[in-house]
Design a protein around this motif. Structure first.
Motif, short mmCIF file in Angstrom:
data_model
loop_
_atom_site.label_atom_id
_atom_site.label_comp_id
_atom_site.label_asym_id
_atom_site.label_seq_id
_atom_site.Cartn_x
_atom_site.Cartn_y
_atom_site.Cartn_z
N GLY A 16 0.84 -1.27 -0.05
CA GLY A 16 -0.03 0.08 0.07
C GLY A 16 0.58 1.44 -0.05
N SER B 142 -6.43 1.26 -8.75
CA SER B 142 -7.23 0.49 -7.78
C SER B 142 -6.22 -0.45 -6.94
N ASN B 143 -6.77 -1.30 -5.91
CA ASN B 143 -6.48 -2.06 -5.14
C ASN B 143 -6.59 -3.32 -5.32
N GLY C 52 -5.92 -1.93 0.63
CA GLY C 52 -6.77 -0.66 0.79
C GLY C 52 -6.35 -0.16 2.28
N THR C 53 -6.36 -1.27 3.15
CA THR C 53 -6.04 -0.69 4.51
C THR C 53 -4.84 0.07 4.57
N LEU D 225 -10.90 2.05 -5.24
CA LEU D 225 -10.59 1.46 -3.96
C LEU D 225 -11.80 0.45 -3.59
N GLU D 226 -11.85 -0.91 -4.03
CA GLU D 226 -13.13 -1.51 -3.60
C GLU D 226 -12.80 -2.72 -2.48
N LEU E 98 -13.38 -2.40 0.50
CA LEU E 98 -13.02 -1.67 1.79
C LEU E 98 -13.70 -2.09 2.95
N ASP F 240 -12.06 1.98 7.40
CA ASP F 240 -11.09 2.47 6.28
C ASP F 240 -11.66 3.87 5.70
N LEU G 292 -10.11 6.94 3.60
CA LEU G 292 -10.32 7.12 2.29
C LEU G 292 -10.87 8.48 1.97
#
Length: 358
Positions: A94, A123-124, A137-138, A170-171, A173, A177, A181
């Motif tokens: 990340g 994106s993640n 994401g985190t 970013l999905e 999550l 978060d 975000l």
């Protein structure tokens, strides 16, 4: 799409097509092209008269580099406000960005030549797990240093690839978060505007939910994000998929509930784009569960049934397979819905499986 076997329906809204087969270009909000009275939607919607997009709904679409994407972008760009190109992924820790896929810059130039504004998606998505990674994401959103470094790096990549904005995708999550975000959106907005100029855009793709809790539980503080994000694409597709029982990809009544829930969380209709699936799914059998509209129609044959209520096709085959898919007719039905709801526009996912309908 990268299906998640245990993904609940409330978290619907992921993108179709696996990465490097996954999603692609998005036509995004700029002060440019809209669908006006000069563009008449000629298809009959469930027996109704042909619809005309005279309200100024902005057309968007997505595509990924490779596999004939340039030709799809060339055809879509003159009828699109923005082309959003997928794109860039976060490193597993990340803290940075993976290498930009080949062809992003070329697609950006093709989009701009056709009159659309190119935008870069980040994106993640993780190739390691074959899905969007909550952990990535985190790792980004929970660390202020990571947020700043990634925002700065994204602005630099956007400038190098000659795009005019960045979309946050970013999905998967989690509730923890939400604050991160919002902070990342703020950092990215500052970096993008400093590097690309005041007219550059920062947009966000949002997984679909029909309740306030659904949005919060998947990491979205929509009111807070509204201070830093220009436009929100509600991913009103993947209501059902390989992770669930058979059902609509994104029924019209369900899409209306998704929009309503977002508006109740503070989003203005004029900042919302309605996501449109350009693909379908098949349940049963041993092949790829995701299918293009053309492949679905061929497989279904005379078993294909159109639902005016859902704005989608379906078929049950003698061998036990069941299909649901969204095509050009579905697209036009959703343009009409976006007009009725007073939304900013529509966003087609994706040009890789469905050319932008006329």
């Amino acid at each position: 799409m990268r299906p998640s076997d245990l993904r609940p329906v409330e978290q619907a809204g992921r993108r179709g097509l696996p990465r490097h087969g996954r999603y692609g270009v998005q036509v995004v909000r700029r002060t440019g092209l809209t669908v006006t009275a000069a563009v008449v939607l000629t298809a009959v919607l469930g027996g109704c008269a042909a619809a005309e997009a005279s309200s100024g709904v902005t057309v968007e679409a997505y595509v990924e580099p490779g596999g004939g994407a340039a030709a799809r972008v060339s055809g879509a760009a003159p009828r699109s406000a923005t082309i959003g190109i997928d794109g860039v992924t976060l490193t597993e820790d990340g803290a940075g960005l993976d290498d930009v896929p080949d062809g992003v810059g070329s697609l950006a130039r093709t989009a701009a030549t056709g009159g659309a504004s190119p935008e870069l998606l980040v994106s993640n998505y993780s190739d390691r797990i074959g899905d969007f990674s909550p952990a990535i994401g985190t790792a980004l959103l929970g660390n202020a240093g990571h947020r700043t470094r990634v925002a700065t790096a994204l602005a630099a990549v956007a400038a190098r690839e000659h795009v005019r904005g960045v979309q946050i995708d970013l999905e998967s999550l989690r509730a923890r978060d939400r604050a991160g975000l919002v902070a990342f959106a703020a950092a990215l907005s500052d970096a993008v505007h400093e590097r690309l100029g005041a007219h550059a855009t920062v947009s966000m793709a949002v997984m679909a939910s029909t309740t306030a809790d659904g949005y919060r539980d998947t990491g979205y503080d929509l009111r807070g994000l509204g201070a830093h994000v220009d436009r929100f694409v509600l991913m009103t597709y993947d209501q059902h998929g390989p992770w669930s029982g058979p059902g609509t990809v994104g029924a019209l009544p369900w899409a209306k509930r998704v929009v309503s829930a977002a508006e109740h969380q503070g989003l203005s209709a004029r900042r919302i784009d309605l996501g449109i699936a350009g693909y379908g799914y098949v349940w049963g059998g041993s092949g790829d569960p995701q299918v293009s509209p053309a492949s679905a129609a061929t497989t279904a044959g005379r078993a294909a049934r159109w639902s005016a209520t859902n704005g989608e096709w379906s078929a049950r085959l003698d061998d036990g397979r069941e299909l649901h898919w969204s095509d050009a007719r579905s697209y036009r039905a959703r343009v009409a819905l976006a007009e009725d709801l007073g939304l900013h526009g529509v966003a087609l996912w994706s040009l890789n499986t469905l050319a932008l309908p006329s």
